[in-house]
Design a protein around this motif. Structure first.
Motif, PDB file in Angstrom:
ATOM      1  N   THR A   1      -2.477   3.897  -6.161  1.00 62.24           N
ATOM      2  CA  THR A   1      -3.090   3.115  -5.081  1.00 62.24           C
ATOM      3  C   THR A   1      -1.994   2.394  -4.310  1.00 62.24           C
ATOM      4  OG1 THR A   1      -3.531   1.195  -6.497  1.00 62.24           O
ATOM      5  CG2 THR A   1      -5.280   2.829  -6.313  1.00 62.24           C
ATOM      6  N   LEU A   2      -2.165   2.350  -2.992  1.00 62.50           N
ATOM      7  CA  LEU A   2      -1.094   1.892  -2.111  1.00 62.50           C
ATOM      8  C   LEU A   2      -1.561   0.763  -1.192  1.00 62.50           C
ATOM      9  CD1 LEU A   2      -0.076   5.560  -1.261  1.00 62.50           C
ATOM     10  CD2 LEU A   2       1.342   3.986  -2.585  1.00 62.50           C
TER      11      LEU A   2
ATOM     12  N   GLY B   1      -3.645   3.045   1.483  1.00 58.94           N
ATOM     13  CA  GLY B   1      -4.557   4.025   0.898  1.00 58.94           C
ATOM     14  C   GLY B   1      -4.206   4.405  -0.523  1.00 58.94           C
ATOM     15  N   ALA B   2      -4.230   5.701  -0.814  1.00 56.93           N
ATOM     16  CA  ALA B   2      -4.011   6.147  -2.195  1.00 56.93           C
ATOM     17  C   ALA B   2      -3.582   7.608  -2.199  1.00 56.93           C
ATOM     18  CB  ALA B   2      -5.301   5.982  -2.998  1.00 56.93           C
TER      19      ALA B   2
ATOM     20  N   VAL C   1      -9.390   2.531   4.534  1.00 55.37           N
ATOM     21  CA  VAL C   1     -10.308   2.258   5.640  1.00 55.37           C
ATOM     22  C   VAL C   1      -9.888   0.917   6.243  1.00 55.37           C
ATOM     23  CG1 VAL C   1     -12.713   1.759   6.222  1.00 55.37           C
ATOM     24  CG2 VAL C   1     -12.168   3.527   4.512  1.00 55.37           C
TER      25      VAL C   1
ATOM     26  N   THR D   1      -8.700  -9.701  -1.832  1.00 52.21           N
ATOM     27  CA  THR D   1      -8.418  -8.376  -2.431  1.00 52.21           C
ATOM     28  C   THR D   1      -8.727  -8.319  -3.933  1.00 52.21           C
ATOM     29  OG1 THR D   1      -6.132  -9.008  -2.854  1.00 52.21           O
ATOM     30  CG2 THR D   1      -6.561  -7.862  -0.786  1.00 52.21           C
TER      31      THR D   1
ATOM     32  N   ALA E   1     -10.127  -5.139  -5.937  1.00 51.76           N
ATOM     33  CA  ALA E   1     -10.120  -3.931  -5.093  1.00 51.76           C
ATOM     34  C   ALA E   1      -9.698  -2.702  -5.905  1.00 51.76           C
ATOM     35  CB  ALA E   1      -9.187  -4.115  -3.896  1.00 51.76           C
ATOM     36  N   GLY E   2      -8.667  -2.878  -6.722  1.00 55.67           N
ATOM     37  CA  GLY E   2      -8.193  -1.757  -7.539  1.00 55.67           C
ATOM     38  C   GLY E   2      -9.240  -1.322  -8.553  1.00 55.67           C
ATOM     39  N   ASP E   3      -9.965  -2.283  -9.118  1.00 53.32           N
ATOM     40  CA  ASP E   3     -11.012  -1.953 -10.096  1.00 53.32           C
ATOM     41  C   ASP E   3     -12.163  -1.200  -9.426  1.00 53.32           C
ATOM     42  OD1 ASP E   3      -9.613  -3.268 -12.117  1.00 53.32           O
ATOM     43  OD2 ASP E   3     -10.569  -5.190 -11.671  1.00 53.32           O
TER      44      ASP E   3
ATOM     45  N   PHE F   1     -11.975   0.505  -6.710  1.00 53.39           N
ATOM     46  CA  PHE F   1     -11.445   1.807  -6.297  1.00 53.39           C
ATOM     47  C   PHE F   1     -11.508   2.803  -7.462  1.00 53.39           C
ATOM     48  CE2 PHE F   1      -8.337   5.059  -5.803  1.00 53.39           C
ATOM     49  CZ  PHE F   1      -8.308   5.341  -4.455  1.00 53.39           C
TER      50      PHE F   1
ATOM     51  N   THR G   1     -11.855   4.631  -1.275  1.00 51.10           N
ATOM     52  CA  THR G   1     -11.258   3.778  -0.234  1.00 51.10           C
ATOM     53  C   THR G   1     -12.355   3.056   0.555  1.00 51.10           C
ATOM     54  OG1 THR G   1     -11.138   5.627   1.305  1.00 51.10           O
ATOM     55  CG2 THR G   1      -9.127   5.119   0.093  1.00 51.10           C
TER      56      THR G   1
ATOM     57  N   VAL H   1     -12.554  -5.677  -0.212  1.00 50.31           N
ATOM     58  CA  VAL H   1     -11.449  -6.405   0.417  1.00 50.31           C
ATOM     59  C   VAL H   1     -11.962  -7.283   1.562  1.00 50.31           C
ATOM     60  CG1 VAL H   1      -9.410  -6.025   1.882  1.00 50.31           C
ATOM     61  CG2 VAL H   1      -9.664  -4.751  -0.254  1.00 50.31           C
TER      62      VAL H   1
HETATM   63  P1  ATP Z   1      -5.853  -5.431  -7.231  1.00 54.26           P
HETATM   64  O1  ATP Z   1      -4.917  -5.740  -8.365  1.00 54.26           O
HETATM   65  O2  ATP Z   1      -5.810  -6.434  -6.103  1.00 54.26           O
HETATM   66  O3  ATP Z   1      -7.256  -5.143  -7.658  1.00 54.26           O
HETATM   67  P2  ATP Z   1      -4.333  -2.963  -7.052  1.00 54.26           P
HETATM   68  O4  ATP Z   1      -2.917  -3.429  -6.918  1.00 54.26           O
HETATM   69  O5  ATP Z   1      -4.760  -2.388  -8.348  1.00 54.26           O
HETATM   70  O6  ATP Z   1      -5.341  -4.084  -6.559  1.00 54.26           O
HETATM   71  P3  ATP Z   1      -4.275  -1.805  -4.399  1.00 54.26           P
HETATM   72  O7  ATP Z   1      -3.419  -0.617  -4.193  1.00 54.26           O
HETATM   73  O8  ATP Z   1      -3.802  -3.104  -3.860  1.00 54.26           O
HETATM   74  O9  ATP Z   1      -4.644  -1.870  -5.947  1.00 54.26           O
HETATM   75  O10 ATP Z   1      -5.706  -1.565  -3.739  1.00 54.26           O
HETATM   76  C1  ATP Z   1      -6.618  -0.594  -4.228  1.00 54.26           C
HETATM   77  C2  ATP Z   1      -7.302   0.074  -3.052  1.00 54.26           C
HETATM   78  O11 ATP Z   1      -8.011  -0.922  -2.288  1.00 54.26           O
HETATM   79  C3  ATP Z   1      -6.362   0.756  -2.081  1.00 54.26           C
HETATM   80  O12 ATP Z   1      -6.048   2.073  -2.499  1.00 54.26           O
HETATM   81  C4  ATP Z   1      -7.186   0.727  -0.796  1.00 54.26           C
HETATM   82  O13 ATP Z   1      -8.113   1.793  -0.751  1.00 54.26           O
HETATM   83  C5  ATP Z   1      -7.958  -0.595  -0.917  1.00 54.26           C
HETATM   84  N1  ATP Z   1      -7.242  -1.661  -0.191  1.00 54.26           N
HETATM   85  C6  ATP Z   1      -6.392  -2.587  -0.704  1.00 54.26           C
HETATM   86  N2  ATP Z   1      -5.899  -3.387   0.271  1.00 54.26           N
HETATM   87  C7  ATP Z   1      -6.455  -2.958   1.437  1.00 54.26           C
HETATM   88  C8  ATP Z   1      -6.357  -3.366   2.809  1.00 54.26           C
HETATM   89  N3  ATP Z   1      -5.576  -4.377   3.189  1.00 54.26           N
HETATM   90  N4  ATP Z   1      -7.089  -2.687   3.722  1.00 54.26           N
HETATM   91  C9  ATP Z   1      -7.896  -1.664   3.365  1.00 54.26           C
HETATM   92  N5  ATP Z   1      -8.030  -1.222   2.087  1.00 54.26           N
HETATM   93  C10 ATP Z   1      -7.330  -1.855   1.135  1.00 54.26           C
END
Ligand code: ATP
Length: 297
Positions: free
Chosen positions: A206-207, A211-212, A226, A233, A236-238, A240, A264, A271
């Motif tokens: 995840t990015l 995106g991812a 998106v 946030t 968000a990762g969970d 996803f 996404t 988010v």
């Molecule tokens: P977290 O620890 O905050 O739950 P994470 O570090 O595990 O997140 P991220 O890569 O930050 O994971 O985010 C997971 C997904 O959430 C991304 O792949 C994307 O689809 C979505 N996402 C995160 N930030 C944004 C953003 N600013 N705009 C749109 N989508 C986002």
């Protein structure tokens, strides 16, 4: 197909602040809100709201927080298997949410780390070949290993989100089919190629706003995020991970680009709204996300 999510259950208290305090500083918080949280609970709730049958296995204490978690979970479309441990405090998270949308999370793991291998494995009762085991990094090394071995013995597919990162993950990767990591975790684990070399079949990277990507031995598929206005946030990762796994499971296919596209969309909902579980798509919104994104483009 059914998902068994085993992990932590916590109550989140989110303090909205203008900016992160320096050590020693006293600052005002703009507001304080409370929500269900914990990576395991987050993933289980999101998965259940997609319509995939989901069992959630976790430990809580015999205290007010534990009772509140049980009461709130009863309103979600999942099967909770909560072990109530005596002499242990239910886990809690304090989340500092800065105005720019960045957060810092501090989580206790007294209850999660006290879930014994036996209690956790008991939670997989009824799991059949092809069912999903979903894990994160809050359980003890012994419990995480026991769950992965039990899942292998039952012919389950295993998915791991190695967060928080723990040194004990290293020997476990051969027991993991699907890994979900962010960029920091991928780097700390020696790169996505290193995970594939140890037997992981698919790595989802995840990015954040970029995106991812789904990375397998065959190559890499990128999916854009998106665009949305960032409110919070957390989770968000969970959201996803749960959506991607559920999307593929509900269609009876291996993790694919469509699953990441669905994920996404769900993560963007999360988010764009404040809170953790409160920000996840509702059952109706998930039906729309999974249905709409499933249309041929
Ligand atoms: P977290 O620890 O905050 O739950 P994470 O570090 O595990 O997140 P991220 O890569 O930050 O994971 O985010 C997971 C997904 O959430 C991304 O792949 C994307 O689809 C979505 N996402 C995160 N930030 C944004 C953003 N600013 N705009 C749109 N989508 C986002």
């Amino acid at each position: 197909m059914k998902a068994y999510v085993v992990g932590n259950a916590a109550l989140d208290e989110t303090l909205s602040i203008d900016d992160f305090p320096r050590p020693g500083a006293s600052i005002f918080g703009a507001s304080l809100s409370r929500d269900l949280g914990g990576k395991g609970l987050n993933q289980a709730v999101a998965m259940a709201r997609t319509g995939l049958p989901c069992v959630f296995v976790a430990a809580v204490g015999q205290d007010a927080r534990g009772r509140e978690i049980a009461d709130r979970l009863a309103r979600e479309p999942l099967t909770p298997r909560l072990t109530q441990l005596s002499g242990v405090a239910t886990d809690a998270s304090t989340i500092l949410m800065a105005a720019a949308g960045e957060n810092a999370v501090i989580t206790t793991r007294e209850a999660a780390s006290a879930l014994s291998p036996g209690q956790a494995v008991e939670g997989l009762a009824g799991a059949a070949p092809g069912d999903l085991l979903v894990l994160q990094g809050n359980l003890s090394a012994g419990t995480t290993g026991a769950l992965l071995r039990e899942a292998r013995a039952r012919g389950m597919t295993t998915a791991m989100n190695p967060s928080p990162l723990q040194p004990y993950f290293a020997p476990l990767w051969p027991l993991v089919d699907l890994a979900f990591v962010n960029e920091g975790e991928a780097e700390a684990l020696g790169g996505t190629g290193h995970l594939l070399a140890q037997g992981v079949q698919g790595v989802v990277l995840t990015l954040g706003a970029a995106g991812a990507a789904l990375i397998t031995a065959e190559g890499q598929t990128r999916v854009a995020a998106v665009p949305c206005t960032v409110r919070d946030t957390t989770g968000a990762g969970d959201c996803f991970m749960a959506t991607a796994l559920a999307s593929a499971a509900l269609r009876g296919v291996a993790l694919d680009a469509k699953a990441l596209t669905h994920a996404t969309r769900a993560a963007a909902h999360t988010v764009a709204r404040p809170g953790t579980v409160a920000a996840f798509p509702t059952e109706a919104e998930f039906a729309d996300i999974l249905g709409r994104a499933g249309q041929p483009s």
